[in-house]
Motif scaffolding. Structure first.
Motif, PDB file in Angstrom:
ATOM      1  N   UNK A  59      11.280 -50.558 -16.472  1.00 41.90           N
ATOM      2  CA  UNK A  59      10.274 -49.736 -15.789  1.00 41.90           C
ATOM      3  C   UNK A  59      10.789 -49.117 -14.492  1.00 41.90           C
ATOM      4  N   UNK A  60      12.087 -48.806 -14.471  1.00 37.16           N
ATOM      5  CA  UNK A  60      12.667 -48.051 -13.359  1.00 37.16           C
ATOM      6  C   UNK A  60      12.399 -46.570 -13.599  1.00 37.16           C
ATOM      7  N   UNK A  61      12.155 -45.834 -12.529  1.00 37.89           N
ATOM      8  CA  UNK A  61      11.851 -44.411 -12.640  1.00 37.89           C
ATOM      9  C   UNK A  61      13.055 -43.643 -13.178  1.00 37.89           C
ATOM     10  N   UNK A  62      12.917 -43.077 -14.356  1.00 35.35           N
ATOM     11  CA  UNK A  62      13.988 -42.278 -14.953  1.00 35.35           C
ATOM     12  C   UNK A  62      13.439 -40.922 -15.369  1.00 35.35           C
ATOM     13  N   UNK A  63      14.343 -39.946 -15.425  1.00 31.87           N
ATOM     14  CA  UNK A  63      13.954 -38.614 -15.847  1.00 31.87           C
ATOM     15  C   UNK A  63      14.133 -38.437 -17.341  1.00 31.87           C
ATOM     16  N   UNK A  64      13.919 -37.206 -17.778  1.00 32.42           N
ATOM     17  CA  UNK A  64      14.095 -36.852 -19.183  1.00 32.42           C
ATOM     18  C   UNK A  64      15.157 -35.771 -19.269  1.00 32.42           C
ATOM     19  N   UNK A  65      16.171 -36.016 -20.085  1.00 32.65           N
ATOM     20  CA  UNK A  65      17.236 -35.032 -20.276  1.00 32.65           C
ATOM     21  C   UNK A  65      16.999 -34.340 -21.616  1.00 32.65           C
ATOM     22  N   UNK A  66      16.653 -33.066 -21.554  1.00 29.87           N
ATOM     23  CA  UNK A  66      16.187 -32.383 -22.754  1.00 29.87           C
ATOM     24  C   UNK A  66      16.367 -30.880 -22.632  1.00 29.87           C
ATOM     25  N   UNK A  67      16.356 -30.209 -23.773  1.00 31.70           N
ATOM     26  CA  UNK A  67      16.292 -28.742 -23.783  1.00 31.70           C
ATOM     27  C   UNK A  67      14.844 -28.273 -23.751  1.00 31.70           C
ATOM     28  N   UNK A  68      13.900 -29.204 -23.886  1.00 36.15           N
ATOM     29  CA  UNK A  68      12.488 -28.855 -23.979  1.00 36.15           C
ATOM     30  C   UNK A  68      11.735 -29.152 -22.684  1.00 36.15           C
ATOM     31  N   UNK A  69      12.396 -28.912 -21.549  1.00 34.30           N
ATOM     32  CA  UNK A  69      11.741 -29.138 -20.260  1.00 34.30           C
ATOM     33  C   UNK A  69      10.529 -28.229 -20.083  1.00 34.30           C
ATOM     34  N   UNK A  70      10.590 -27.009 -20.644  1.00 36.36           N
ATOM     35  CA  UNK A  70       9.447 -26.090 -20.537  1.00 36.36           C
ATOM     36  C   UNK A  70       8.230 -26.660 -21.249  1.00 36.36           C
ATOM     37  N   UNK A  71       8.434 -27.260 -22.411  1.00 37.16           N
ATOM     38  CA  UNK A  71       7.322 -27.871 -23.137  1.00 37.16           C
ATOM     39  C   UNK A  71       6.720 -29.031 -22.344  1.00 37.16           C
ATOM     40  N   UNK A  72       7.580 -29.789 -21.676  1.00 38.01           N
ATOM     41  CA  UNK A  72       7.087 -30.884 -20.838  1.00 38.01           C
ATOM     42  C   UNK A  72       6.217 -30.351 -19.710  1.00 38.01           C
ATOM     43  N   UNK A  73       6.616 -29.207 -19.136  1.00 44.58           N
ATOM     44  CA  UNK A  73       5.829 -28.613 -18.054  1.00 44.58           C
ATOM     45  C   UNK A  73       4.499 -28.084 -18.580  1.00 44.58           C
ATOM     46  N   UNK A  74       4.510 -27.467 -19.759  1.00 40.01           N
ATOM     47  CA  UNK A  74       3.252 -27.008 -20.369  1.00 40.01           C
ATOM     48  C   UNK A  74       2.307 -28.189 -20.569  1.00 40.01           C
ATOM     49  N   UNK A  75       2.833 -29.285 -21.075  1.00 39.06           N
ATOM     50  CA  UNK A  75       2.008 -30.480 -21.296  1.00 39.06           C
ATOM     51  C   UNK A  75       1.419 -30.996 -19.990  1.00 39.06           C
ATOM     52  N   UNK A  76       2.238 -30.980 -18.939  1.00 42.67           N
ATOM     53  CA  UNK A  76       1.775 -31.473 -17.644  1.00 42.67           C
ATOM     54  C   UNK A  76       0.709 -30.537 -17.068  1.00 42.67           C
ATOM     55  N   UNK A  77       0.896 -29.231 -17.211  1.00 47.47           N
ATOM     56  CA  UNK A  77      -0.103 -28.271 -16.726  1.00 47.47           C
ATOM     57  C   UNK A  77      -1.448 -28.488 -17.405  1.00 47.47           C
ATOM     58  N   UNK A  78      -1.424 -28.667 -18.712  1.00 44.77           N
ATOM     59  CA  UNK A  78      -2.677 -28.853 -19.463  1.00 44.77           C
ATOM     60  C   UNK A  78      -3.306 -30.205 -19.181  1.00 44.77           C
ATOM     61  N   UNK A  79      -2.482 -31.183 -18.803  1.00 44.87           N
ATOM     62  CA  UNK A  79      -3.043 -32.489 -18.442  1.00 44.87           C
ATOM     63  C   UNK A  79      -3.727 -32.424 -17.083  1.00 44.87           C
ATOM     64  N   UNK A 124       5.672 -29.636  -9.700  1.00 44.83           N
ATOM     65  CA  UNK A 124       5.783 -28.230 -10.102  1.00 44.83           C
ATOM     66  C   UNK A 124       4.483 -27.751 -10.736  1.00 44.83           C
ATOM     67  N   UNK A 125       3.863 -28.590 -11.554  1.00 47.48           N
ATOM     68  CA  UNK A 125       2.574 -28.227 -12.159  1.00 47.48           C
ATOM     69  C   UNK A 125       1.505 -28.030 -11.077  1.00 47.48           C
ATOM     70  N   UNK A 126       1.499 -28.903 -10.088  1.00 46.47           N
ATOM     71  CA  UNK A 126       0.539 -28.768  -8.991  1.00 46.47           C
ATOM     72  C   UNK A 126       0.750 -27.455  -8.253  1.00 46.47           C
ATOM     73  N   UNK A 127       2.010 -27.108  -8.007  1.00 45.43           N
ATOM     74  CA  UNK A 127       2.317 -25.863  -7.295  1.00 45.43           C
ATOM     75  C   UNK A 127       1.878 -24.653  -8.120  1.00 45.43           C
ATOM     76  N   UNK A 128       2.143 -24.660  -9.416  1.00 49.94           N
ATOM     77  CA  UNK A 128       1.791 -23.522 -10.266  1.00 49.94           C
ATOM     78  C   UNK A 128       0.280 -23.338 -10.364  1.00 49.94           C
ATOM     79  N   UNK A 129      -0.442 -24.426 -10.398  1.00 46.76           N
ATOM     80  CA  UNK A 129      -1.907 -24.340 -10.504  1.00 46.76           C
ATOM     81  C   UNK A 129      -2.535 -23.867  -9.193  1.00 46.76           C
ATOM     82  N   UNK A 130      -1.831 -24.086  -8.077  1.00 48.69           N
ATOM     83  CA  UNK A 130      -2.380 -23.707  -6.776  1.00 48.69           C
ATOM     84  C   UNK A 130      -1.922 -22.330  -6.318  1.00 48.69           C
TER      85      UNK A 130
END
Length: 357
Positions: A59-79, A124-130
């Motif tokens: 349960x250490x804070x780790x990131x996600x290494x992916x080509x689908x970072x945009x999809x992750x951001x879309x998911x976060x925006x909608x959440x 980033x999602x918070x910034x985009x929504x504001x």
């Protein structure tokens, strides 16, 4: 603000039985030629991946290494905004990646893997929504902040926009055996369960190359760089997490076939004020033994440490785990004691540098 150099060396000796931890393109265990003989080798990339996997388990804070970072951001925006539809979320996401200078292909994927932290996605999602009008500097600032531990340790390279690069605070060496290895082969067959008793022959046959070895493993952490990427408190905790999971993790190549999960036999942690030092020269002349390699490798490593002292400043701390009569530093009784000694000295060193800055 820290100004002096501060490096943490992690030296590990670990013996591994018959195994194929890290394969090359032919399926054989990776090797290296060192000191004129062939050594077993496990790549740094392989062990860093194992560390990141163990971070997740702990349960250490780790990131996600992916080509689908945009999809992750879309998911976060909608959440964060449940009224946002797909089109609106993708419009904001495309605008964010454009502002950051990161190209997306027709499938909304980055051209290369991008390591992004959970905190960066949320901010980033918070910034985009504001904000409807995006400030490129602010977008890039968000994508450089709130780094996960793996991002802060192992860094990030963004070919599209080097401004988003993160300098790695840790270096991990390829593990190599302290001695020469000779490849061995396991020839195997498999029978069909429905094969009759009077039938002969195997339904499958093949072979697996493997070896066994005592590995020298090394990594270092530029503590000040880690403080820069995170902060002083998180850096100290991060070093402890990294030490623990570097020691206890192992690449999973052919793990089910060989059940080769072992623990280190010896650990030496050194906190240095001048430069990191890889002690692999201890094994440039391969260890030669017919009654085990671990004890001889420990003696070689400690002797090499003593030899290097004529070239470097006196370390702030040496902690040894695995040799009760070691003469080169404090002896830890167990892993928890080792981590306690390291974090205590690290905290003191960072505070001293902040005071003197």
């Amino acid at each position: 603000m820290t100004t002096q150099n501060l490096y943490l060396d992690i030296n590990v000796l670990q013996t591994v039985p018959s195994s194929n931890l890290n394969r090359d393109d032919t399926g054989a265990p990776k090797t290296a030629l060192y000191g004129g003989v062939t050594r077993a080798r496990v790549s740094s990339q392989s062990w860093k991946r194992a560390v990141r996997s163990t971070f997740r388990e702990d349960n250490v804070d780790v990131g996600t290494r992916t080509k689908e970072a945009a999809q992750l951001l879309v998911n976060e925006l909608k959440q964060q905004d449940t009224t946002l539809d797909d089109d609106a979320a993708w419009a904001k996401t495309d605008a964010a990646f454009k502002a950051a200078g990161v190209k997306l292909n027709k499938d909304h994927e980055t051209g290369a893997l991008l390591l992004i932290s959970r905190g960066q996605l949320e901010k980033l999602a918070q910034y985009l929504l504001a904000n409807d009008d995006l400030d490129k500097k602010e977008v890039k600032k968000v994508l450089k902040g709130d780094q996960s531990l793996d991002l802060a340790l192992f860094g990030r390279m963004v070919a599209d926009n080097p401004e988003l690069n993160v300098d790695a605070a840790a270096q991990v060496a390829h593990a190599i055996s302290t001695h020469e290895v000779v490849p061995e082969y396991d020839y195997f067959t498999a029978l069909d369960d429905l094969q009759g008793e009077d039938e002969t022959g195997a339904a499958m046959l093949g072979s697996i190359e493997y070896n066994s070895s005592t590995l020298y493993r090394y990594a270092n952490v530029n503590v000040n760089e880690l403080v820069h990427n995170l902060n002083a408190e998180d850096a100290v905790h991060g070093v402890a997490d990294f030490i623990k999971d570097f020691l206890l993790s192992m690449p999973t190549g052919k793990q089910n076939t060989f059940a080769n999960k072992t623990l280190p036999s010896y650990v030496l942690i050194t906190l240095r004020p001048d430069t990191p030092v890889n002690l692999v020269s201890a094994f440039e002349k391969p260890v030669d033994s017919r009654d085990g390699y671990v004890a001889a490798s420990i003696d070689r490593l400690e002797a090499e440490y003593q030899t290097t002292q004529q070239f470097v400043d006196t370390p702030r701390l040496n902690v040894v785990l695995g040799k009760a009569d070691s003469q080169i530093g404090e002896v830890a009784t167990n892993l928890a004691d080792l981590l306690s000694k390291v974090t205590g000295s690290l905290t003191e060193a960072i505070q001293d540098e902040d005071t003197n800055a």
